[in-house]
Scaffold this motif. Structure first.
Motif, mmCIF file in Angstrom:
data_model
loop_
_atom_site.group_PDB
_atom_site.id
_atom_site.type_symbol
_atom_site.label_atom_id
_atom_site.label_comp_id
_atom_site.label_asym_id
_atom_site.label_seq_id
_atom_site.Cartn_x
_atom_site.Cartn_y
_atom_site.Cartn_z
ATOM 1 N N VAL A 184 -23.730 -9.939 -17.708
ATOM 2 C CA VAL A 184 -23.998 -8.513 -17.881
ATOM 3 C C VAL A 184 -22.851 -7.696 -17.286
ATOM 4 N N LYS A 185 -22.392 -6.679 -18.030
ATOM 5 C CA LYS A 185 -21.345 -5.798 -17.509
ATOM 6 C C LYS A 185 -21.492 -4.420 -18.149
ATOM 7 N N LEU A 186 -20.712 -3.474 -17.649
ATOM 8 C CA LEU A 186 -20.694 -2.132 -18.230
ATOM 9 C C LEU A 186 -19.343 -1.877 -18.881
ATOM 10 N N CYS A 187 -19.377 -1.210 -20.041
ATOM 11 C CA CYS A 187 -18.147 -0.785 -20.702
ATOM 12 C C CYS A 187 -18.181 0.707 -20.925
ATOM 13 N N PHE A 188 -17.013 1.320 -20.871
ATOM 14 C CA PHE A 188 -16.896 2.746 -21.192
ATOM 15 C C PHE A 188 -16.228 2.861 -22.558
ATOM 16 N N VAL A 189 -16.854 3.614 -23.456
ATOM 17 C CA VAL A 189 -16.288 3.802 -24.792
ATOM 18 C C VAL A 189 -15.373 5.034 -24.736
ATOM 19 N N ASN A 190 -14.085 4.792 -24.867
ATOM 20 C CA ASN A 190 -13.146 5.906 -24.665
ATOM 21 C C ASN A 190 -12.962 6.725 -25.946
ATOM 22 N N ARG A 191 -12.079 7.712 -25.902
ATOM 23 C CA ARG A 191 -11.900 8.619 -27.042
ATOM 24 C C ARG A 191 -11.419 7.900 -28.289
ATOM 25 N N GLN A 192 -10.692 6.790 -28.077
ATOM 26 C CA GLN A 192 -10.212 6.012 -29.236
ATOM 27 C C GLN A 192 -11.259 5.000 -29.693
ATOM 28 N N LYS A 193 -12.449 5.096 -29.116
ATOM 29 C CA LYS A 193 -13.558 4.182 -29.422
ATOM 30 C C LYS A 193 -13.276 2.757 -28.945
ATOM 31 N N SER A 194 -12.316 2.616 -28.048
ATOM 32 C CA SER A 194 -12.092 1.297 -27.448
ATOM 33 C C SER A 194 -13.045 1.124 -26.270
ATOM 34 N N TRP A 195 -13.491 -0.103 -26.097
ATOM 35 C CA TRP A 195 -14.415 -0.394 -24.995
ATOM 36 C C TRP A 195 -13.626 -0.918 -23.807
ATOM 37 N N ASP B 242 -29.489 -16.520 -15.139
ATOM 38 C CA ASP B 242 -30.343 -17.242 -16.076
ATOM 39 C C ASP B 242 -31.432 -16.288 -16.577
ATOM 40 N N ASN B 243 -32.338 -16.802 -17.405
ATOM 41 C CA ASN B 243 -33.377 -15.943 -17.991
ATOM 42 C C ASN B 243 -34.207 -15.234 -16.926
ATOM 43 N N LYS B 244 -34.494 -15.961 -15.851
ATOM 44 C CA LYS B 244 -35.377 -15.421 -14.821
ATOM 45 C C LYS B 244 -34.814 -14.162 -14.181
ATOM 46 N N GLY B 245 -33.493 -14.150 -13.983
ATOM 47 C CA GLY B 245 -32.900 -13.014 -13.286
ATOM 48 C C GLY B 245 -32.409 -11.909 -14.206
ATOM 49 N N LEU B 246 -32.570 -12.109 -15.508
ATOM 50 C CA LEU B 246 -31.906 -11.222 -16.474
ATOM 51 C C LEU B 246 -32.351 -9.760 -16.368
ATOM 52 N N VAL B 247 -33.649 -9.529 -16.388
ATOM 53 C CA VAL B 247 -34.135 -8.145 -16.410
ATOM 54 C C VAL B 247 -33.720 -7.386 -15.149
ATOM 55 N N SER B 248 -33.854 -8.053 -13.993
ATOM 56 C CA SER B 248 -33.490 -7.360 -12.751
ATOM 57 C C SER B 248 -31.982 -7.165 -12.663
ATOM 58 N N LEU B 249 -31.214 -8.119 -13.203
ATOM 59 C CA LEU B 249 -29.758 -7.963 -13.155
ATOM 60 C C LEU B 249 -29.310 -6.789 -14.034
ATOM 61 N N ILE B 250 -29.934 -6.631 -15.187
ATOM 62 C CA ILE B 250 -29.593 -5.500 -16.066
ATOM 63 C C ILE B 250 -29.743 -4.196 -15.298
ATOM 64 N N LYS B 251 -30.864 -4.084 -14.583
ATOM 65 C CA LYS B 251 -31.143 -2.867 -13.813
ATOM 66 C C LYS B 251 -30.074 -2.671 -12.727
ATOM 67 N N LYS B 252 -29.717 -3.750 -12.053
ATOM 68 C CA LYS B 252 -28.733 -3.651 -10.966
ATOM 69 C C LYS B 252 -27.361 -3.249 -11.496
ATOM 70 N N VAL B 253 -26.982 -3.847 -12.614
ATOM 71 C CA VAL B 253 -25.673 -3.513 -13.186
ATOM 72 C C VAL B 253 -25.674 -2.056 -13.642
ATOM 73 N N GLU B 254 -26.791 -1.631 -14.224
ATOM 74 C CA GLU B 254 -26.906 -0.222 -14.618
ATOM 75 C C GLU B 254 -26.742 0.694 -13.408
ATOM 76 N N ASP B 255 -27.395 0.321 -12.320
ATOM 77 C CA ASP B 255 -27.326 1.137 -11.104
ATOM 78 C C ASP B 255 -25.911 1.200 -10.535
ATOM 79 N N SER B 256 -25.136 0.147 -10.761
ATOM 80 C CA SER B 256 -23.786 0.120 -10.187
ATOM 81 C C SER B 256 -22.862 1.114 -10.882
ATOM 82 N N GLU B 257 -23.316 1.687 -11.987
ATOM 83 C CA GLU B 257 -22.493 2.661 -12.731
ATOM 84 C C GLU B 257 -22.040 3.814 -11.844
ATOM 85 N N LYS B 258 -22.938 4.270 -10.981
ATOM 86 C CA LYS B 258 -22.598 5.462 -10.197
ATOM 87 C C LYS B 258 -21.505 5.191 -9.172
#
Ligand SMILES: [Zn+2]
Length: 272
Positions: free
Chosen positions: A60-71, A81-97
């Protein structure tokens, strides 16, 4: 590990599969970040597109879509693994700030191939006035010069990320310069919300990286540099009491286990 389960989780979390993966054979999924504009949550499903089998953990990672539409990758990919997936998504989202923002165009910054942390829009290239961009308003030439200067200084200041194989830690450089100095305080900027793993250095030399085996999220850092971490995964041989708990250490110790920040570019450096 079940393909059906992983696909169902991704669907339930609102992710859609991409048609292509430029870097491999696995199916890439993504969706918008819940709050941050132009930021996408990107998941390497670890599911092979040809065999439809799980061949590795999901990343899981975050990408920024820039003006040229490049990620542009604005956080390092973290696997689970599957077990940690949902919580990891939330954590990665939170790291955006905690991802730095360009003060000129408000885009997120990312680590370029040069190793410099730069604006995802590369907005400084438009300051000369040749390239038109949506955000460019008329600027006095004086202002442009000032901004160019700022950009240069900023570039120089940015932390460099060199490939792991070529990494020399700040510690390595010191001994010949100041042989009389026995020990040195080494610090890193650790912030709440950082996704962290652990790395081991021995006699100032990088020895081992625990990324993929140890994962935690920083809950708080106090005034003395004590770091409170919620360790969410540990498949290594390290015990809970081995885990790092400060944003600093002293080179007098032969061996050190220290934080490795996964969600941002952070270097360990000698304290001023
Ligand atoms: Zn910018």
């Amino acid at each position: 590990m079940s393909v059906v389960q992983r696909k169902a989780m991704l669907k339930a979390e609102g992710f859609f599969p991409h048609k292509k993966n430029a870097k491999g054979t696995t199916i890439i999924y993504s969706r918008k970040h819940p709050t941050a504009k132009f930021v996408r949550v990107v998941i390497d499903s670890g599911i092979d597109s040809k065999t439809n089998k799980v061949i590795k953990n999901a990343g899981v990672k975050l990408c920024f879509v820039n003006r040229q539409k490049s990620w542009r990758e604005i956080t390092a990919e973290v696997s689970t693994d599957n077990k940690g997936l949902v919580s990891l998504i939330k954590k990665v989202e939170d790291s955006e700030k905690f991802v730095k923002t360009c003060k000129h165009c408000k885009a997120k910054k990312f680590t370029a191939k040069s190793g410099n942390v730069v604006c995802a829009n590369a907005c400084w290239t438009a300051w000369g006035g040749k390239k038109k961009s949506q955000n460019t308003t008329k600027k006095s030439s004086q202002k442009i010069v000032a901004q160019k200067k700022a950009a240069t200084t900023q570039k120089k200041k940015s932390q460099k990320v060199t490939p792991k194989s070529q990494r020399t830690y700040p510690l390595n450089k010191k001994p010949q310069k100041k042989p009389q100095k026995k020990s040195q305080k080494i610090v890193a900027e650790i912030l709440p919300g950082d996704l962290v793993s652990v790395e081991r250095v021995e006699l100032d030399i990088f020895k081992e990286d625990y990324t993929g085996r140890i994962l935690g999220i920083v809950m708080s850092v106090d005034q003395f540099g004590k770091v409170n971490v919620n360790w969410t995964a540990n498949t290594s041989n390290l015990q809970s009491w081995d885990m790092p708990f400060t944003n600093h250490y002293n080179t007098a110790h032969r061996q050190v286990l220290r934080f490795k920040v996964l969600s941002r570019s952070v270097e360990w450096e000698e304290a001023a």
